[in-house]
Design a protein around this motif. Structure first.
Motif, PDB file in Angstrom:
ATOM      1  N   UNK A   3       0.851  -1.182   0.000  1.00 45.12           N
ATOM      2  CA  UNK A   3       0.000   0.000   0.000  1.00 45.12           C
ATOM      3  C   UNK A   3       0.891   1.238   0.000  1.00 45.12           C
ATOM      4  N   UNK A   4       0.720   2.097  -1.010  1.00 42.56           N
ATOM      5  CA  UNK A   4       1.514   3.313  -1.096  1.00 42.56           C
ATOM      6  C   UNK A   4       0.970   4.412  -0.206  1.00 42.56           C
ATOM      7  N   UNK A   5      -0.343   4.566  -0.250  1.00 36.61           N
ATOM      8  CA  UNK A   5      -0.963   5.671   0.468  1.00 36.61           C
ATOM      9  C   UNK A   5      -2.308   5.212   1.027  1.00 36.61           C
ATOM     10  N   UNK A   6      -2.389   4.887   2.304  1.00 34.93           N
ATOM     11  CA  UNK A   6      -3.661   4.413   2.871  1.00 34.93           C
ATOM     12  C   UNK A   6      -4.799   5.420   2.738  1.00 34.93           C
ATOM     13  N   UNK A   7      -4.492   6.707   2.678  1.00 31.90           N
ATOM     14  CA  UNK A   7      -5.545   7.723   2.568  1.00 31.90           C
ATOM     15  C   UNK A   7      -6.262   7.638   1.221  1.00 31.90           C
ATOM     16  N   UNK A   8      -5.522   7.288   0.164  1.00 34.53           N
ATOM     17  CA  UNK A   8      -6.134   7.200  -1.174  1.00 34.53           C
ATOM     18  C   UNK A   8      -6.324   5.757  -1.617  1.00 34.53           C
ATOM     19  N   UNK A   9      -5.929   4.789  -0.781  1.00 33.25           N
ATOM     20  CA  UNK A   9      -6.107   3.370  -1.083  1.00 33.25           C
ATOM     21  C   UNK A   9      -5.388   2.992  -2.379  1.00 33.25           C
ATOM     22  N   UNK A  10      -4.140   3.443  -2.556  1.00 37.10           N
ATOM     23  CA  UNK A  10      -3.367   3.138  -3.751  1.00 37.10           C
ATOM     24  C   UNK A  10      -2.377   2.001  -3.477  1.00 37.10           C
ATOM     25  N   UNK A  11      -2.223   1.143  -4.457  1.00 38.91           N
ATOM     26  CA  UNK A  11      -1.314   0.009  -4.352  1.00 38.91           C
ATOM     27  C   UNK A  11      -0.369   0.003  -5.546  1.00 38.91           C
ATOM     28  N   UNK A  12       0.869  -0.403  -5.307  1.00 41.32           N
ATOM     29  CA  UNK A  12       1.862  -0.480  -6.363  1.00 41.32           C
ATOM     30  C   UNK A  12       1.998  -1.934  -6.800  1.00 41.32           C
ATOM     31  N   UNK A  13       1.833  -2.193  -8.077  1.00 44.11           N
ATOM     32  CA  UNK A  13       1.971  -3.531  -8.636  1.00 44.11           C
ATOM     33  C   UNK A  13       3.082  -3.537  -9.662  1.00 44.11           C
ATOM     34  N   UNK A  14       3.747  -4.673  -9.800  1.00 37.86           N
ATOM     35  CA  UNK A  14       4.733  -4.879 -10.849  1.00 37.86           C
ATOM     36  C   UNK A  14       4.273  -6.085 -11.652  1.00 37.86           C
ATOM     37  N   UNK A  15       3.900  -5.855 -12.905  1.00 39.57           N
ATOM     38  CA  UNK A  15       3.466  -6.941 -13.775  1.00 39.57           C
ATOM     39  C   UNK A  15       4.693  -7.529 -14.468  1.00 39.57           C
ATOM     40  N   UNK A  16       4.830  -8.844 -14.410  1.00 42.52           N
ATOM     41  CA  UNK A  16       5.980  -9.518 -14.999  1.00 42.52           C
ATOM     42  C   UNK A  16       5.523 -10.396 -16.159  1.00 42.52           C
ATOM     43  N   UNK A  17       6.200 -10.252 -17.287  1.00 42.74           N
ATOM     44  CA  UNK A  17       5.930 -11.058 -18.474  1.00 42.74           C
ATOM     45  C   UNK A  17       7.227 -11.734 -18.900  1.00 42.74           C
ATOM     46  N   UNK A  18       7.139 -12.915 -19.489  1.00 41.78           N
ATOM     47  CA  UNK A  18       8.363 -13.592 -19.940  1.00 41.78           C
ATOM     48  C   UNK A  18       9.142 -12.732 -20.942  1.00 41.78           C
ATOM     49  N   UNK A  19      10.436 -12.679 -20.764  1.00 42.90           N
ATOM     50  CA  UNK A  19      11.358 -11.974 -21.661  1.00 42.90           C
ATOM     51  C   UNK A  19      11.021 -10.500 -21.858  1.00 42.90           C
ATOM     52  N   UNK A  20      10.410  -9.870 -20.879  1.00 43.22           N
ATOM     53  CA  UNK A  20      10.072  -8.443 -20.939  1.00 43.22           C
ATOM     54  C   UNK A  20      10.422  -7.797 -19.600  1.00 43.22           C
ATOM     55  N   UNK A  21      10.654  -6.512 -19.637  1.00 42.52           N
ATOM     56  CA  UNK A  21      10.903  -5.771 -18.394  1.00 42.52           C
ATOM     57  C   UNK A  21       9.596  -5.648 -17.620  1.00 42.52           C
TER      58      UNK A  21
END
Length: 50
Positions: A3-21
């Protein structure tokens, strides 16, 4: 998932794909709820089509 900011309910995700950044995304709780509802609807449609 962190959780980045509980006040705004924001979450940071990292999507991972094969052979991609990884792609970083910031989603709100509402965004996540919408994705869950769409996924549930798609599963219900798939079950009905069997």
């Amino acid at each position: 998932m962190s959780c980045l900011n509980p006040a705004t309910d924001e979450f940071n995700y990292h999507l991972h794909f094969p052979r991609r950044a990884p792609i970083s995304m910031t989603l709100t709780g509402a965004d996540i709820d919408i994705m869950r509802a769409k996924q549930q609807a798609a599963r219900s449609i798939a079950r009905a089509g069997r």
